[in-house]
Design an enzyme around this catalytic site. Structure first.
Site, short mmCIF file in Angstrom:
data_model
loop_
_atom_site.label_atom_id
_atom_site.label_comp_id
_atom_site.label_asym_id
_atom_site.label_seq_id
_atom_site.Cartn_x
_atom_site.Cartn_y
_atom_site.Cartn_z
CD1 TRP A 33 38.86 59.73 -2.78
CD2 TRP A 33 39.80 60.35 -4.72
NE1 TRP A 33 39.75 60.74 -2.52
CE2 TRP A 33 40.33 61.15 -3.69
CE3 TRP A 33 40.24 60.56 -6.02
CZ2 TRP A 33 41.29 62.13 -3.92
CZ3 TRP A 33 41.18 61.55 -6.25
CH2 TRP A 33 41.71 62.31 -5.22
CG HIS A 34 39.27 60.08 -9.65
ND1 HIS A 34 39.68 58.83 -9.26
CD2 HIS A 34 40.39 60.78 -9.86
CE1 HIS A 34 41.00 58.79 -9.26
NE2 HIS A 34 41.46 59.97 -9.61
N GLY A 35 34.90 61.28 -8.56
CA GLY A 35 33.75 62.15 -8.78
C GLY A 35 32.44 61.41 -8.69
#
Lengths: 474, 320
Positions: free
Chosen positions: A325-327
């Site tokens: 989700w973060h990257g």
């Protein structure tokens, strides 16, 4: 528009005055104002991004209303599928398209097959991961019959785009935030004052703590091959504080700004670096995302109800998804995987819910053990952050290898200045003393604390080169 | 709501008060720190210098001309207005600031050297000026080079942002100035350096690449002469001085380019009565390393010798 920009300094008082003085006691007008202000706030980056958010809002508004009208299970599933496909489709395309294409090409290249992959020049819309999750929670809750859909498009659109938390959270649940748009809001002195305190504290964390650390982090990570173990360890500690100051600072400002308009947002950070184990850290770090994953992924997967292996599987899924989700980079997946590994021993020994109470320290052996567990947990998170910060797994791995080469030279002192010592001492002292209070500037001696924070802001804040918040890229 | 507005205003007033107090005492500390570059700026801006003889130039002036020597021999109040690391624009800018608040001098020594022809892209030694940012002359100067200075002094103490040590030094200077770095100490604007010679190979290498035509020296010399002629009448005697260069810099590869500049200066000043060019570039002082701390600057000993030499020259000049 950034919270720490000059434009926002004009924008916020303007909206505040219109909201409380011009549209006082006019709920609908206030909601329209918030919606317009939020579109201006968001469109300030790039007005083209507005089309995505409007589309997402329209789809979920429509799906919500249809779900209420439909009792047929298959049709309800279809509607939920429509919302999930549209929202995750947009997120997937803008955030992950290039990553998947490149990974596909690289995977074939690793076995000697050359593939042609076409990557696109895609700009990642600011905050897309945040508002996507927020709107999804609305549709899923209606699907689960835990929430009534709103009939008012204005209220729903204002909920999706609410400018204080639009681009970097906290990721609000519709069941918590949406009803606040229905209720008449009366100005509350205590709420507004605590809002001001949070804005100030958040600003301090961003422009003093995070931005000061950023200078050293960039220098150390940019030159990691030539630095000794202690300096590299210090670099990861600085990054831990950079990302904490940056992200929790934004959350604090978001909560504070929302309070100025009579809204209550959920708490997103609870002094995570005072955690006694990794499980506690994840109950204190980015709470709105952790609980989102818990409610919408972990529990539907079976949660902790199945056997041990099911729990382990679900835990790894949650951490990997959270990392992703973060990257769109393998480094985030490794970061998630590493956190799952940290979590595993606690899960297997059934100790993942040991530290639920407040931290008490005295002059005894137990306190020394507590302190040691806080420090070791912090150290573990710092080592994991290396993957979060590094541009590639190769760099992160070498960075960690260099830390464990146990070399030492005096260079480390170049990165410990008088200013850093002062701001860290002040910051940690205030956080520790207020660890049972969500608002460090409230309570006793608040005037002194506020004056000191202002002094620090003016003396150590970074005002000339406005740095974006790290979490905007997520 | 009004209670809230009152609370916000109270905080703002209190903060404004505290920030102003800190700034006031830090600035005050610098202004009273005797024999420092800060006090020199303070005297310039408050019109307390009013020297009869003024030395203008770059770091070669700042490190190389001892005003006390001029004062003793010529019996006139002397002051060194040298600006370390400054090129033409900033040297003249400092002179203009001086003239706005102080009386016109009778003598001006304009040191000329290769640094004179440098472009000023940044303000050198910016921190010397920070305590005086509230003065419009300083603010205007700094904001020419950095637009941020247009608003910095609107918020008290913001000028000390990221300059915590400087703020503390200023506060401490209210009691004594022993803690200040040696680099800030001056005597009538002159900064003596007690260092032995050490060759600055990097500068020499850089010097090799400098070509006189690239410096556009003709334009700057024309501009300088015009400025002095417009600004001063015959009551002020002006001397353009090329101080002795270290023997390393007199080697052929460096000297050829300088000759072009000398020729141009001689030619332009041939018919000027109020401006004299004194060329001491090649001088016995040049050939003794003991007089320099690098190939561009005199140390205290060299500055003293040179100042005596120049003053003798000026005395002879006035007799003739």
């Amino acid at each position: 528009m950034l919270f720490n920009s000059l434009e926002f300094l004009l924008f916020l008082p303007t909206v505040f005055v219109l909201y409380w003085f011009v549209f006082k006691n006019q709920l609908r007008a206030q909601n329209i104002l918030l919606l317009v202000a939020s579109y201006v706030f968001y469109g300030w980056w790039d007005w083209r991004f507005l089309s995505l958010i409007v589309l997402s809002t329209a789809i979920d508004y429509f799906v919500g209303l249809q779900l209420e009208k439909t009792a047929q299970s298959s049709k309800r599933k279809l509607l939920l599928g429509l919302s999930l496909t549209a929202n995750l489709g947009m997120l997937g395309f803008f955030k992950y398209f290039n990553f998947f294409v490149q990974s596909w090409v690289d995977a074939w290249a690793s076995i000697g097959v050359t593939m042609q992959g076409t990557t696109l020049e895609i700009i990642l819309p600011v905050g897309i991961s945040f508002y996507t999750f927020q709107t999804l929670s609305y549709t899923i809750d209606i699907y689960r019959k835990q929430l009534q859909p709103t009939k008012s498009f204005i209220d729903f659109a204002a909920f999706v785009t609410f400018f204080p938390q639009l681009v970097a959270g906290p990721i609000e649940r519709a069941s918590h935030l949406l009803p606040q748009f229905y209720k008449k809001r009366i100005f509350n002195y205590d709420q507004a004052v605590s809002g001001i305190h949070l804005i100030l504290w958040g600003l301090f964390k961003k422009v003093v703590i995070a931005d000061s650390c950023a200078i050293y982090v960039n220098e150390i990570f940019g030159n990691y091959e030539n630095l000794d173990s202690l300096t590299l360890l210090l670099g990861s500690v600085y990054f831990a504080f950079q990302i904490y100051g940056d992200f929790s600072g934004y959350s604090d400002m978001a909560i504070g700004i929302a309070r100025l308009f009579g809204f209550d947002l959920m708490r997103n950070f609870n002094y995570p670096y005072f955690s006694r184990d990794i499980a506690e850290f994840w109950r204190r770090w980015h709470i709105s995302l952790s609980t989102w994953f818990r409610d919408y992924v972990y529990i539907p997967l079976g949660g902790s109800k199945g056997g041990v292996w099911m729990q382990v599987r679900n835990t790894f899924i949650i951490f990997l998804v959270s990392g992703f989700w973060h990257g769109a980079n393998w480094t985030f997946l490794v970061w998630g995987f590493l956190n799952a590994l940290y979590f595993l021993p606690l899960l297997l020994r059934g100790k993942n819910r040991t530290h639920l109470g407040t931290i008490q320290l005295g002059w005894d052996f137990q306190s020394a053990r507590t302190l040691l567990s806080i420090l070791s947990t912090f150290l573990l998170t710092c080592l994991a952050w290396v993957f979060f910060r590094a541009d590639s797994i190769y760099i992160a791995w070498n960075y960690l290898l260099n830390i464990f080469s146990f070399t030492f030279d005096k260079n480390v002192f170049n990165y410990i200045t008088k200013s850093i010592i002062i701001i860290f001492s002040f910051f940690l002292f205030l956080e520790w003393k207020n660890r049972n209070n969500s608002n460090p500037l409230s309570g006793k001696y608040q005037l002194i604390k506020i004056i000191l924070v202002f002094l620090m802001l003016v003396l150590f804040g970074n005002f000339y080169e406005i740095n974006e918040f790290i979490y905007f890229q997520f | 709501m009004f209670k809230f507005i009152k609370y916000v205003l109270l905080i703002l007033v209190l903060i404004y008060f505290f920030l102003t107090v800190f700034q006031f005492f830090s600035d005050k500390g610098y202004k009273k720190s005797s024999n420092t570059v800060f006090q020199d700026w303070s005297n310039i801006l408050e019109g307390n210098v009013n020297a009869d003889l003024l030395i203008v130039g770059s770091s070669r002036a700042y490190f190389g001309y001892d005003p006390i020597v001029f004062e003793d021999k010529l019996h006139c109040k002397s002051f060194n207005l040298g600006y370390s690391a400054a090129g033409y624009d900033l040297q003249i800018e400092k002179l203009k600031m001086y003239l706005k608040r102080n009386k016109k001098p009778k003598y001006i020594i304009q040191n000329v050297d290769l640094a004179f022809f440098n472009e000023d892209k940044l303000i050198p030694n910016e921190n010397e000026l920070i305590p005086f940012l509230n003065d419009s002359l300083v603010k205007n100067l700094l904001s020419k080079y950095n637009k941020n200075y247009n608003f910095i002094n609107r918020i008290p103490l913001l000028k000390y942002n990221k300059r915590f040590n400087q703020l503390m030094d200023g506060l401490q200077s209210n009691f004594d100035n022993n803690h200040l770095s040696k680099q800030y100490f001056t005597s009538s604007g002159y900064h003596p350096v007690d260092l032995n010679f050490k060759i600055d190979q990097n500068n020499l290498t850089r010097l090799k690449k400098i070509k006189a035509k690239d410096l556009k020296f003709e334009d700057k010399i024309d501009e300088l002469i015009k400025y002095y002629k417009d600004q001063f009448n015959s009551d002020t005697s002006i001397y353009f001085v090329w101080a002795p260069e270290h023997h390393e810099r007199l080697k052929k590869e460096y000297q050829i380019e300088k000759e072009l500049i000398f020729d141009y200066l001689y030619q332009k000043l041939e018919n000027e009565k109020s401006i004299v060019f004194i060329n001491l570039c090649v001088d016995p002082i040049s050939f003794n390393d003991d007089n320099f701390f690098d190939t561009f600057h005199f140390n205290r000993k060299g500055a003293n010798k040179f100042s005596h030499k120049l003053v003798e020259y000026l005395i002879n000049e006035s007799i003739n």
